[in-house]
Structure formats: C-alpha cells, structure tokens
Design a protein around this motif. Structure first.
Motif: not given
Ligand code: SPV
Ligand code: MN
Length: 631
Positions: A11-13, A16-21, A38-40, A44-46
C-alpha cells in the motif's frame, strides 16, 4: 471485500488511486500476483491502467517522455527502435519451465522449472528500481465473450504498454465484472537497464520463460514485440496449453471474410509461418479482415466459432508499397495512432523502409544510429535502411477493410481453414483436402517452410512447422496434432481444408511461378469450393482447380488473361517432390515425435500409394488433365 492483505503489503508504494483501482477488482489471486512482483521488481513508481482514454493517453505520453518512442511529423505516428541484436524472436532463450516428469519433446525449448524460476527471479530482483511499473488489464478475444481470456500485464516499458493498447481490447471492466471468476493469464516483463538510445542493454540476460501450470510468462532484457508483448506469442503458448485440456484450439491463423457471389461473405482462417503471406492474405483488396495472427477456435452446437485474439496488427513493413498494399499504405500515410519500429527516419521527419515507393534516401537515422547509403556493420555487411523485421503497429479500425464482425462476442463461423508455407518446389498454389483428417494431416501437420528473418538465425532453411505453430507449441507435437484431429469430430459443418503455396518456383529456371496478386484468385476459388459451387480435379494429393474456373476468376477479379501454359506449370503434380516431402516428414514423426496419432501414418501411407500409382501411369511430373474431373 476479498482478501486485501497482499495489497496492504504494498500500500505504501501505491497512490490512493492505484490502490483503489486494484482493490476494485475483487480477485485475491491477482492481488497476490501484483504484490509479489512489486516486491521483487521494486519499481520507482506504479501506474495502474483502466480502460479510459485518459489512461491510454498517459501511456502514450510516457512512451515519448521516456524516449522509447519519438513523435513523427504525422499526427499520432511514433517511431521506436530496438537494439540491433534484439529485433526478432529469440527462440534459443524462450523456454518452458517444466516440473519433473514433464517432457515436451526435442523441438520445444524447455528447462527445469525450479532452476528457471530461480534464475528469472534473480534477474527480476530490483530490475525496475529506476522505472515505472505499468499494470494493465486486457481481454484476449472480444470483451463480454464466453470465448475470451482475461490477462494482466506488468511491464516497465511504455512502448510495450502502448503496443498492447493498439493490439488488444482493454479489459479492466471485464476484470471487474469477473472478479474472482477470472481465470487469467499473467505476464511480467522488464526491459532491464537501457543504454543511451533507450534500448535494452543486457541482452545476455534476455529470457522468455513460460510456466504453463501457473499461466505465467516472464520476459526480461528485451524490447522486440515477439519477446515482450505478453499478450501476443507468449499468451499464445499459455492458450494452447489450456485449449488442450478443454478441447478447443489456439492457432497461428489469420481470420477473414472472403466475398463471394451475390454479396455472400464466407469466413476463412489461415495458418502461415511468420513472413509467409499471412497478413497480405488477410489484406487482399476487396475482402475483409478480422485478424492477421492469432485465432481461438471453439466448437459450439456442432459448429466452429472463431475469434481474433487481437484487435490490431503488428505487421511487417518491408515491401509495403502503394500498388500492392493500397489499404495499409493509405493508413500509414494518414493521421492515426501508429508505431513504426526499426525503420529509417529521414531528414524531413518522414520514415522510409526497404521496398517503399520512391528512391532510397541518401541518409537518415535507423536502428544502427546515423545511417548513410552503403553503411556497413561490424562484419562488413551493408546495413539496409530498415531492418527486415521492421514493423508497424496499429488498431485494425484504421483499416478500411476491417470486418464489422471483429468484436462480435459470438465470433464467426469459418467455412475453410488454409495452411500455407514457403515451399519453393513441391506444393501447387492451391488444393483442397479430401476430408478433415486428410487436410489436418497432409496440409497442416506436414507443413514445412523455409526460415525467415522473423526469428534470429539463418534464413532459407527448410523446416518442419506443423500448422505454422511449431514456435508456439506448449504441448508435445503428437498431442497437438491429436487435438486438431479431434477438433473435427462431431462437427456438423466441418470447414473445408486447403493447402496453399505462394512461393513455388519453376523447376528449370528457378523463377517464381506466381504473382503476388494471384492469391486473391486462390481465395475466390476456395470460397466457391467451400460452398460446392465449382467442380475440381481429383489428384492423389487433393482437389485442384479446373483451368476454366481460374481463367474466369482471373478475368473477373484482375481483368487478366490466365494462360493454360501458366496453369499447367503451376498445377502439375510434382510426384518425386511430394513423395520426398511426405517421407521426410513421416520420418520426423516416426523418429522424434512421441504419441503421434496412428492415423497420421495411415493417411500419409495412403497418399504415398496414390502418388506411386500415378507415377507408374503418368511419370514424374503430371499435368492436371491426366486426372479426373469431379463435381
Ligand atoms: C510472428 O513472427 O509470427 C509475428 C510477430 O507475428 S511476433 O510478435 O514476433 O511473433
Ligand atoms: Mn505471427
């Protein structure tokens, strides 16, 4: 709400919009997959992409901002380059990851699963630390269709993401609708570190690893579409694996509507190896295109239903000119979203490719950097203006001949399947099989083709290529042939099967026997045959056209006089060549293919017996009039 723990881990990466989607798609397996990579990959951005035009525009801008594409003078057109050594499918490093005890046979690249996963995860570790990760949702096949498969693509290349938006139907809404029910394909791609020209530079770590059981494909350190666009040839392999379990087919096939008498439209599929006329067949003037590369074929109520997995074209640009390719030419010279790859950028901001109309420019910029006429590579070989496998990528809606049925969720019903390869000395230009098994076996399973620049490696070598699909098979060849034979069982309206060859040469002079435009005539003939509207000549290897039918079609379609002499040269049965081919391929099945259906040998032996008998009666090269005419 479905289990959201994996999403909370990352979540911290996420914005809020990406999380929601992501959360709006209620599929825990998806969330676990995304969180893992994402972890592997540690981006820098998602960016999580929906179906909106705004999101697609963002991807387009990213492709330009990152330097992977550059805008051309024409609105919507962009140009992309790959590394000089990264412009074809890398067969050597495309491998299936197999659990112990699974064997795909010697023609299909594979390695131990544990070992492959360890290697690829090592390569992926932190690979996106300076990159944005794009997470994209698609539907392979029409949206809202029982024939389609949802797919998720993770990539750090905005060029790959942009290409996929042109080539596939966005599926975010389909995913939301399906939620937990989505039995999806998954793709992880990273282009890896880039050089100053924005090309993958660690080509020694180029890998395409396919995990059938987990419907997952990994692709690293490459940019060429055939290696990176997960939904194309990588998804095709996963689909073949799934199709075998469920009794349908995934084929390297075009899909088109051929226009017959009185407004009749008859649908055909056609399997050709890369660079052997698949796209040009699908684009024949006067006919309509539904697809030029990959089809899913299903059985429903005893009939075949076919859909194009894609909605765009990743076409070869070499040789495209204003006379032979009127429709594409027009699209390539009109505003609209098109990605050109590995062509020459001219000083005036236009592009040039090998075989384009007009003179070859004196200088410009291409995949080799600054370019001038006569420039040589490190091995002293002249560098042409564009790469042989240079391509254009566009949405089929840019083409005037696109079929209105392209997005039909029910698909279309093909009346014929066509198989064709690059064969300089054996097959006649067109012939029809006696029945399903005869066609699948002697035309599909016995297909051989001379290699081309679509894959890295030597060109012009004759290779066995069943159904033109060998490069993409994820099940052993024998089982794959079996799937095709079984598919014909229980069909109330089985498609007629045809074999074509656009590359036949004169036995004495070595000259091509056909014009590029002749294939339009073969198609019209197949259309008539599929409806039983014309008779044919029965040879030992299938039905061939009668001279008078072709003569009439050449006149009607091209306004051209087709001579008897040309006909006899093109359609004479070359018995020694046919015998050699049949024996050569039988030997491959006998010695290297496990579980070949026994009927393959029976049908091939029967063909050999017919050929031997004909030779005893008529000699080696038998003109068509020695054989009987049938209805
Ligand atoms: C082919 O080579 O068959 C293509 C292009 O259609 S690729 O994406 O490389 O597979
Ligand atoms: Mn292809």
């Amino acid at each position: 709400m479905a289990d959201s723990k994996p999403l909370d881990r990352i979540k911290s990466r996420l914005s809020p919009e990406a999380y929601q989607r992501l959360a709006a798609i209620q599929n825990p397996e998806l969330h676990a997959f995304v969180a893992k990579y994402v972890e592997i990959c540690n981006p820098a951005r998602i960016f999580v992409c929906t179906d909106s035009e705004e999101d697609k525009a963002f991807i387009r801008e990213e492709a330009i901002r990152s330097g992977e594409e550059r805008p051309l003078k024409m609105p919507g057109h962009t140009l992309h380059y790959e590394h000089y050594d990264d412009q074809g499918r890398d067969k050597e490093h495309t491998k299936f990851l197999l659990p112990p005890g699974v064997d795909l046979g010697p023609d299909i690249g594979a390695m131990d699963k544990e070992e492959g996963l360890a290697e690829i995860h090592g390569i992926l570790k932190d690979i996106m630390k300076d990159h944005t990760m794009y997470i994209l949702f698609f539907t392979l096949g029409p949206t809202n269709s029982e024939f389609s498969i949802p797919a998720v693509q993770i990539t750090d290349s905005p060029y790959v993401a942009h290409s996929e938006h042109l080539l596939y139907r966005s599926g975010y809404e389909d995913w939301r609708r399906l939620g937990e029910k989505a039995r999806f394909f998954r793709f992880v791609h990273s282009e890896g570190e880039l050089d100053e020209r924005k090309n993958s530079k660690n080509l020694h770590l180029r890998r395409m690893y396919i995990d059938n059981e987990n419907s997952t494909v990994y692709s690293t350190n490459t940019q060429y579409g055939g290696n990176t666009i997960g939904l194309k040839k990588l998804a095709m392999r996963l689909a073949i694996f799934r199709a075998e379990k469920e009794g349908w087919l995934t084929e390297h096939m075009l899909l088109m509507g051929v226009h017959g008498p009185a407004g009749r439209v008859t649908y055909f599929t056609g399997a050709f190896p890369s660079m052997c006329g698949k796209t040009s067949t699908a684009m024949i003037p006067g006919e309509t295109i539904l697809g030029d590369d990959i089809a899913y074929l299903f059985k429903k109520n005893g009939r075949v239903r076919a859909v194009n997995v894609e909605k765009g074209m990743f076409g070869i640009i070499e040789g495209i000119n204003s006379v032979d390719d009127v429709i594409v030419w027009k699209a390539l010279h009109s505003p609209g979203e098109i990605i050109f790859s590995n062509v020459l950028l001219c000083e005036d901001g236009t592009v040039y490719w090998n075989g384009k109309d007009g003179p070859v420019p004196e200088r410009g910029y291409n995949h080799s950097g600054e370019w001038w006429k006569g420039k040589k590579d490190a091995k002293g070989k002249e560098i042409p203006p564009s790469h042989k496998n240079a391509r254009f990528t566009l949405d089929l809606s840019l083409l005037e001949n696109v079929s209105p049925r392209l997005h039909d969720p029910e698909g279309v019903e093909p009346a014929g399947f066509i198989y064709g390869g690059r064969d300089s000395d054996t097959w006649m230009p067109v012939r029809q099989a006696f029945d399903w098994d005869h066609g699948i076996i002697t035309m599909g399973a016995f297909l051989e083709s001379e290699t081309t620049a679509a894959t890295l490696g030597k060109e012009g070598v004759r290779e066995f290529n069943p159904m033109s699909n060998l490069d993409f098979l994820s099940v052993p060849i024998g089982r794959y042939v079996g799937m095709n034979l079984d598919f014909g069982k229980g069909l109330t309206h089985p498609p007629a099967i045809f074999g074509v060859n656009y590359f036949l040469r004169d036995l004495e002079t070595g000259k091509w026997l056909n014009d590029k435009t002749d294939k339009a005539i073969w198609l019209k003939w197949m259309e008539l045959r599929a409806h039983g509207d014309v008779g044919a000549i029965q040879t030992p290897v299938g039905y061939i056209p009668k001279y008078e039918d072709l003569r009439r079609l050449f006149k009607e379609v091209h306004g051209k006089e087709y001579t008897k002499e040309d006909y006899v040269k093109q359609f004479s049965l070359r018995v020694p060549q046919f015998l050699a081919k049949t024996r050569r391929v039988m030997e491959i099945y006998r010695t290297t293919v496990a579980n070949t259906p026994p009927v393959l040998f029976q049908v091939a032996e029967a063909e050999i017996a017919r050929l031997e008998k004909a030779r005893a009666e008529h000699g080696d090269i038998i003109p068509p009039d020695k054989f009987p005419v049938v209805a």
